[in-house]
Design a protein around this motif. Structure first.
Motif, PDB file in Angstrom:
ATOM      1  N   LYS A 267      31.453 117.493   7.836  1.00  0.00           N
ATOM      2  CA  LYS A 267      32.418 117.135   9.115  1.00  0.00           C
ATOM      3  C   LYS A 267      33.804 117.563   9.001  1.00  0.00           C
ATOM      4  CE  LYS A 267      33.340 113.789  12.753  1.00  0.00           C
ATOM      5  NZ  LYS A 267      33.578 112.254  13.166  1.00  0.00           N
ATOM      6  N   ALA A 268      34.284 117.219   7.790  1.00  0.00           N
ATOM      7  CA  ALA A 268      36.126 117.730   7.522  1.00  0.00           C
ATOM      8  C   ALA A 268      36.044 119.203   7.409  1.00  0.00           C
ATOM      9  CB  ALA A 268      36.264 117.112   5.871  1.00  0.00           C
ATOM     10  N   THR A 269      35.034 120.053   7.063  1.00  0.00           N
ATOM     11  CA  THR A 269      35.171 121.365   6.948  1.00  0.00           C
ATOM     12  C   THR A 269      34.581 122.139   7.979  1.00  0.00           C
ATOM     13  OG1 THR A 269      32.915 121.359   5.547  1.00  0.00           O
ATOM     14  CG2 THR A 269      34.959 121.481   4.411  1.00  0.00           C
ATOM     15  N   GLY A 270      34.156 121.588   8.749  1.00  0.00           N
ATOM     16  CA  GLY A 270      33.502 122.098  10.193  1.00  0.00           C
ATOM     17  C   GLY A 270      32.382 122.974   9.717  1.00  0.00           C
ATOM     18  N   ALA A 271      31.637 122.407   8.564  1.00  0.00           N
ATOM     19  CA  ALA A 271      30.290 123.292   8.532  1.00  0.00           C
ATOM     20  C   ALA A 271      29.243 122.973   9.570  1.00  0.00           C
ATOM     21  CB  ALA A 271      29.931 122.852   7.270  1.00  0.00           C
ATOM     22  N   ASP A 272      28.336 123.821  10.143  1.00  0.00           N
ATOM     23  CA  ASP A 272      27.566 123.656  11.149  1.00  0.00           C
ATOM     24  C   ASP A 272      26.025 123.263  10.791  1.00  0.00           C
ATOM     25  OD1 ASP A 272      27.173 126.363  10.544  1.00  0.00           O
ATOM     26  OD2 ASP A 272      28.051 127.017  12.422  1.00  0.00           O
ATOM     27  N   ALA A 273      25.912 123.730   9.242  1.00  0.00           N
ATOM     28  CA  ALA A 273      24.500 123.420   8.658  1.00  0.00           C
ATOM     29  C   ALA A 273      24.601 122.983   7.283  1.00  0.00           C
ATOM     30  CB  ALA A 273      23.896 124.967   8.683  1.00  0.00           C
ATOM     31  N   VAL A 274      23.479 122.503   6.784  1.00  0.00           N
ATOM     32  CA  VAL A 274      23.393 121.857   5.360  1.00  0.00           C
ATOM     33  C   VAL A 274      22.014 122.471   4.730  1.00  0.00           C
ATOM     34  CG1 VAL A 274      23.072 119.889   4.061  1.00  0.00           C
ATOM     35  CG2 VAL A 274      24.567 119.844   5.920  1.00  0.00           C
ATOM     36  N   HIS A 275      22.204 122.889   3.680  1.00  0.00           N
ATOM     37  CA  HIS A 275      21.003 123.469   2.970  1.00  0.00           C
ATOM     38  C   HIS A 275      20.863 122.538   1.735  1.00  0.00           C
ATOM     39  CE1 HIS A 275      18.262 125.820   0.895  1.00  0.00           C
ATOM     40  NE2 HIS A 275      18.450 126.897   1.766  1.00  0.00           N
ATOM     41  N   PRO A 276      19.818 122.028   1.520  1.00  0.00           N
ATOM     42  CA  PRO A 276      19.533 120.853   0.522  1.00  0.00           C
ATOM     43  C   PRO A 276      19.214 121.553  -0.741  1.00  0.00           C
ATOM     44  CG  PRO A 276      17.621 120.943   1.842  1.00  0.00           C
ATOM     45  CD  PRO A 276      18.652 121.976   2.528  1.00  0.00           C
ATOM     46  N   GLY A 277      18.728 122.845  -0.906  1.00  0.00           N
ATOM     47  CA  GLY A 277      18.353 123.355  -2.286  1.00  0.00           C
ATOM     48  C   GLY A 277      16.850 122.765  -2.529  1.00  0.00           C
ATOM     49  N   TYR A 278      16.787 122.509  -3.806  1.00  0.00           N
ATOM     50  CA  TYR A 278      15.716 121.691  -4.048  1.00  0.00           C
ATOM     51  C   TYR A 278      15.961 120.519  -5.059  1.00  0.00           C
ATOM     52  CZ  TYR A 278      16.420 124.554  -8.545  1.00  0.00           C
ATOM     53  OH  TYR A 278      16.994 125.211  -9.669  1.00  0.00           O
ATOM     54  N   GLY A 279      15.087 119.390  -5.034  1.00  0.00           N
ATOM     55  CA  GLY A 279      15.672 118.160  -5.743  1.00  0.00           C
ATOM     56  C   GLY A 279      16.261 117.387  -4.909  1.00  0.00           C
ATOM     57  N   PHE A 280      17.248 116.454  -5.524  1.00  0.00           N
ATOM     58  CA  PHE A 280      18.275 115.728  -4.848  1.00  0.00           C
ATOM     59  C   PHE A 280      17.739 115.135  -3.414  1.00  0.00           C
ATOM     60  CE2 PHE A 280      21.115 118.192  -7.954  1.00  0.00           C
ATOM     61  CZ  PHE A 280      21.354 117.020  -8.634  1.00  0.00           C
ATOM     62  N   LEU A 281      18.474 115.567  -2.488  1.00  0.00           N
ATOM     63  CA  LEU A 281      18.116 115.230  -1.076  1.00  0.00           C
ATOM     64  C   LEU A 281      17.086 116.050  -0.190  1.00  0.00           C
ATOM     65  CD1 LEU A 281      21.474 114.078  -0.028  1.00  0.00           C
ATOM     66  CD2 LEU A 281      19.662 112.699  -0.655  1.00  0.00           C
ATOM     67  N   ALA A 282      16.317 117.291  -0.920  1.00  0.00           N
ATOM     68  CA  ALA A 282      15.766 118.291  -0.276  1.00  0.00           C
ATOM     69  C   ALA A 282      14.531 117.826   0.398  1.00  0.00           C
ATOM     70  CB  ALA A 282      15.205 119.244  -1.305  1.00  0.00           C
ATOM     71  N   GLU A 283      13.729 116.767  -0.060  1.00  0.00           N
ATOM     72  CA  GLU A 283      12.568 116.203   0.553  1.00  0.00           C
ATOM     73  C   GLU A 283      12.992 114.802   0.942  1.00  0.00           C
ATOM     74  OE1 GLU A 283       9.071 118.403  -0.878  1.00  0.00           O
ATOM     75  OE2 GLU A 283      10.302 118.361  -2.869  1.00  0.00           O
ATOM     76  N   ASN A 284      14.235 114.315   1.421  1.00  0.00           N
ATOM     77  CA  ASN A 284      14.509 113.129   1.763  1.00  0.00           C
ATOM     78  C   ASN A 284      14.614 113.100   3.442  1.00  0.00           C
ATOM     79  OD1 ASN A 284      16.084 110.845   2.743  1.00  0.00           O
ATOM     80  ND2 ASN A 284      16.635 110.610   0.559  1.00  0.00           N
ATOM     81  N   ALA A 285      13.435 112.415   4.133  1.00  0.00           N
ATOM     82  CA  ALA A 285      13.222 112.637   5.403  1.00  0.00           C
ATOM     83  C   ALA A 285      14.621 112.128   6.148  1.00  0.00           C
ATOM     84  CB  ALA A 285      12.101 112.018   5.985  1.00  0.00           C
ATOM     85  N   GLU A 286      15.000 110.889   5.521  1.00  0.00           N
ATOM     86  CA  GLU A 286      16.114 110.303   6.281  1.00  0.00           C
ATOM     87  C   GLU A 286      17.305 111.064   6.272  1.00  0.00           C
ATOM     88  OE1 GLU A 286      14.151 108.558   3.988  1.00  0.00           O
ATOM     89  OE2 GLU A 286      13.005 107.771   5.974  1.00  0.00           O
ATOM     90  N   PHE A 287      17.581 111.687   5.023  1.00  0.00           N
ATOM     91  CA  PHE A 287      18.783 112.788   5.028  1.00  0.00           C
ATOM     92  C   PHE A 287      18.565 113.794   6.282  1.00  0.00           C
ATOM     93  CE2 PHE A 287      21.077 116.418   3.171  1.00  0.00           C
ATOM     94  CZ  PHE A 287      22.176 116.231   3.172  1.00  0.00           C
ATOM     95  N   ALA A 288      17.435 114.507   6.007  1.00  0.00           N
ATOM     96  CA  ALA A 288      17.148 115.343   7.346  1.00  0.00           C
ATOM     97  C   ALA A 288      17.577 114.950   8.517  1.00  0.00           C
ATOM     98  CB  ALA A 288      15.568 115.749   7.020  1.00  0.00           C
ATOM     99  N   ALA A 289      16.992 113.600   8.960  1.00  0.00           N
ATOM    100  CA  ALA A 289      17.374 113.128  10.184  1.00  0.00           C
ATOM    101  C   ALA A 289      18.748 112.866  10.412  1.00  0.00           C
ATOM    102  CB  ALA A 289      16.433 111.810  10.226  1.00  0.00           C
ATOM    103  N   ALA A 290      19.501 112.411   9.233  1.00  0.00           N
ATOM    104  CA  ALA A 290      20.823 112.073   9.459  1.00  0.00           C
ATOM    105  C   ALA A 290      21.744 113.425   9.531  1.00  0.00           C
ATOM    106  CB  ALA A 290      21.421 111.433   8.284  1.00  0.00           C
ATOM    107  N   VAL A 291      21.225 114.375   9.122  1.00  0.00           N
ATOM    108  CA  VAL A 291      21.858 115.894   9.338  1.00  0.00           C
ATOM    109  C   VAL A 291      21.797 115.962  10.927  1.00  0.00           C
ATOM    110  CG1 VAL A 291      22.014 118.309   8.746  1.00  0.00           C
ATOM    111  CG2 VAL A 291      21.859 116.555   6.986  1.00  0.00           C
ATOM    112  N   GLU A 292      20.722 116.081  11.409  1.00  0.00           N
ATOM    113  CA  GLU A 292      20.436 116.513  12.806  1.00  0.00           C
ATOM    114  C   GLU A 292      20.954 115.335  13.826  1.00  0.00           C
ATOM    115  OE1 GLU A 292      18.644 119.023  13.881  1.00  0.00           O
ATOM    116  OE2 GLU A 292      17.676 119.779  11.898  1.00  0.00           O
ATOM    117  N   ALA A 293      21.099 114.249  13.111  1.00  0.00           N
ATOM    118  CA  ALA A 293      21.723 113.087  14.145  1.00  0.00           C
ATOM    119  C   ALA A 293      23.383 113.520  14.148  1.00  0.00           C
ATOM    120  CB  ALA A 293      21.510 111.889  13.825  1.00  0.00           C
TER     121      ALA A 293
END
Lengths: 466, 80
Positions: free
Chosen positions: A72-98
């Motif tokens: 939000k602070a940088t005005g990014a319009d998309a998030v790439h999660p890479g692999y590991g960390f939050l890459a396969e976290n459904a709640e994070f994917a939903a939070a990004v879209e929300a």
């Protein structure tokens, strides 16, 4: 909507890889980093960077709220999660879209479905994809277990439902053994985990690990053929290649068609990988799981197909349809990737963080080094040991192995012990050269061949000659 | 009675417990033997035990549970 500014919610070599792909697409980058990664190559390459917390991943790279605030602070319009960390976290994917941002990956629903082993297995079965014969979820009674093994055959693994990471697994090789082990396993699971629940799976001995790369846009799906990753230590892949040296053209076609069937059944979007066990004596393959992200070993597929998977997944996330038709995906030559980890193979793979005092990177046609290293960089101790990946491409497998040896001889990471000597020893090995291996091959090999893993100091070039 | 320090042998994350749901290996005031484990250092996802390395009584821990530590950083004070 086309992505203009991409936040990279990862670190290490994959953050570098994503940064490069974004720049090639004319997309600005925001790199988030923990205090331990302030001097990382990814931070240096990115247009902007934002610190997101202390070294511990749980307080930085896994901190969803801080990452979203950075977007939000940088005005990014998309998030790439890479692999590991939050890459396969459904709640994070939903939070990004929300947060009205684009998640570079599949829908939260796809991540959730494939993250649930029982649901994924059922989706595979429904799409006609073979799975390892066994129980669908936990067994409700011993009678049900006895009835089941009539159909699966032997050997079978009896697994504690509450176990994990290899704990609470027994192998029965006959009905007699099964009758004997089943009550014992149940009692032990109850004592150890407070849950006597068991499930059963046929044990596929000497199987290879083969996986199919897919790309989907939510409507259509294509496959980019397979990778073989049978050389593993402690379930970690160390050497990956494309194409698999063990598939016949007919089996390859069947395998890739099954991957498409499952990915289409779930309207898959983005880059994904379907992992299989393959028994090269019976030519049978069994679906294991689907990874709903870009994988470490994606470059071997890129080298043989010419498709830039990271760029494609970013374009798809930006709303573009698939730009490649299945008929246009062809495999040219052979590619091998080896993982250069900060581990000392002569000392039981002891982790070895430290400072890179000097660095020589191999070059020449068909040689690629995807890494987070630069001279003077201090590798932090807080994350996994992957420093980079050496990838080679040549007209066929024997030439690719020779090129790999040549490139390894040119690679020099001073100041740290790395897994380079392991790969040099593997490249010299007759079984590896013949493609004779399976997922349980490397660990016993390491016990027998410890002395052939030599840290190169004197004459690396002489040793590289096969 | 002299005070000695126990140093972290490796850089990484220091843990005072074998698992999040288990009690601490040692507490302030505990008597320790040379070969007793006083904590773990996680380095690149591998866990390494930190031994007391001497016999004595732990005066206090200098590093907290889940603290990032450097190799050679003192993590406990011990009265030998």
């Amino acid at each position: 909507m086309a992505i203009k500014k991409l936040l990279i919610a990862n670190r290490g070599e994959i953050a570098v890889r994503i940064n490069r792909a974004a720049r090639e697409l004319g997309i600005a980058t925001v790199q988030v980093y923990s205090m331990a990664d302030k001097d990382s190559l990814a931070v240096r390459l990115a247009d902007e960077s934002v610190e997101i917390g202390p070294p511990q991943a749980s307080k930085s790279y896994l901190n969803q709220a801080t990452i979203l605030a950075a977007a939000k602070a940088t005005g990014a319009d998309a998030v790439h999660p890479g692999y590991g960390f939050l890459a396969e976290n459904a709640e994070f994917a939903a939070a990004v879209e929300a947060a009205h941002l684009t998640f570079v990956g599949p829908t939260a629903q796809s991540i959730r479905l494939m993250g649930d082993k029982v649901a994924a297995r059922e989706a595979a079965a429904a799409a006609g994809v073979p799975t390892v014969p066994g129980s669908r979820g936990r067994l409700e009674s011993t009678e049900a277990a006895f009835a089941l093994v009539e159909t699966t055959g032997f050997p079978v693994m009896i697994k504690a439902a509450a176990g994990g990471g290899g704990r609470g697994i027994r192998v029965a090789r006959s009905a007699d053994e099964f009758n004997h082990l089943m009550p014992q396993a149940q009692a032990e699971a109850l004592a150890a985990f407070g849950d006597g629940g068991l499930y059963i799976e046929r044990l596929i001995e000497g199987a290879r690990h083969i996986e199919v790369q897919v790309l989907g846009d939510g409507h259509d799906v294509i496959h980019c053929f397979e990778r073989e990753c049978s050389l593993q230590r402690r379930r970690q892949k160390v050497w990956e290649e494309a194409p698999s040296p063990s598939l016949t053209p007919a089996i390859r076609e069947k395998l890739c068609a099954s991957a498409i069937a499952l990915a289409k059944a779930v309207n898959y979007r983005g880059a994904g990988t379907l992992e299989y066990l393959y028994d090269d004596r019976t030519h049978e393959f069994y679906f294991l799981e689907m990874n709903t992200r870009i994988q470490v070993e994606h470059p071997v597929t890129e080298m043989v197909t010419g498709i830039d998977l990271v760029r494609e997944m970013i374009r798809i996330a930006g709303g573009e349809p698939l730009r490649v038709r299945q008929d246009d995906v062809r495999v040219t030559g052979h590619s091998i990737e080896v993982r250069i980890n900060a581990e000392d193979p002569t000392r039981n793979f002891m982790p070895n963080p430290g400072t890179v005092s000097a660095l020589s990177i191999p070059g020449g046609d068909g040689v690629r080094f995807d890494s987070m290293l630069y001279q003077g960089y201090t590798v932090p101790p807080f994350y996994d040991s992957l420093l980079g990946k050496l990838i080679v491409h040549d007209k066929d497998r024997p030439n690719a192995i020779r090129k790999l040896s040549r490139a390894l001889a040119e690679l020099s990471v001073e100041g740290l012990a790395t897994t380079k000597p392991l790969h040099q020893a593997l490249a010299r090995d007759a079984d590896v050269q013949a493609g004779r291996f399976h997922t349980a091959w490397l660990e016993p090999w390491l016990e027998l061949h410890a002395s052939s893993i030599i840290t190169d100091q004197a004459s690396p070039v002489a040793r590289a000659i096969l | 009675m002299t005070t000695q320090q126990i140093f972290s042998p490796l850089p990484g994350i220091f843990y005072r417990r074998p698992a999040p749901d288990k009690p601490a290996y040692k507490n302030d005031g505990d008597v320790v033997a040379d070969s007793d484990t006083i904590g773990l250092i996680e380095v690149m996802k591998s866990f390494n035990e930190v031994k007391a390395g001497t016999t004595g009584k732990i005066l206090r821990f200098l590093a907290e549970n889940e603290e990032a530590v450097m190799a050679g950083q003192p993590i406990a004070e011990i009265d030998v």
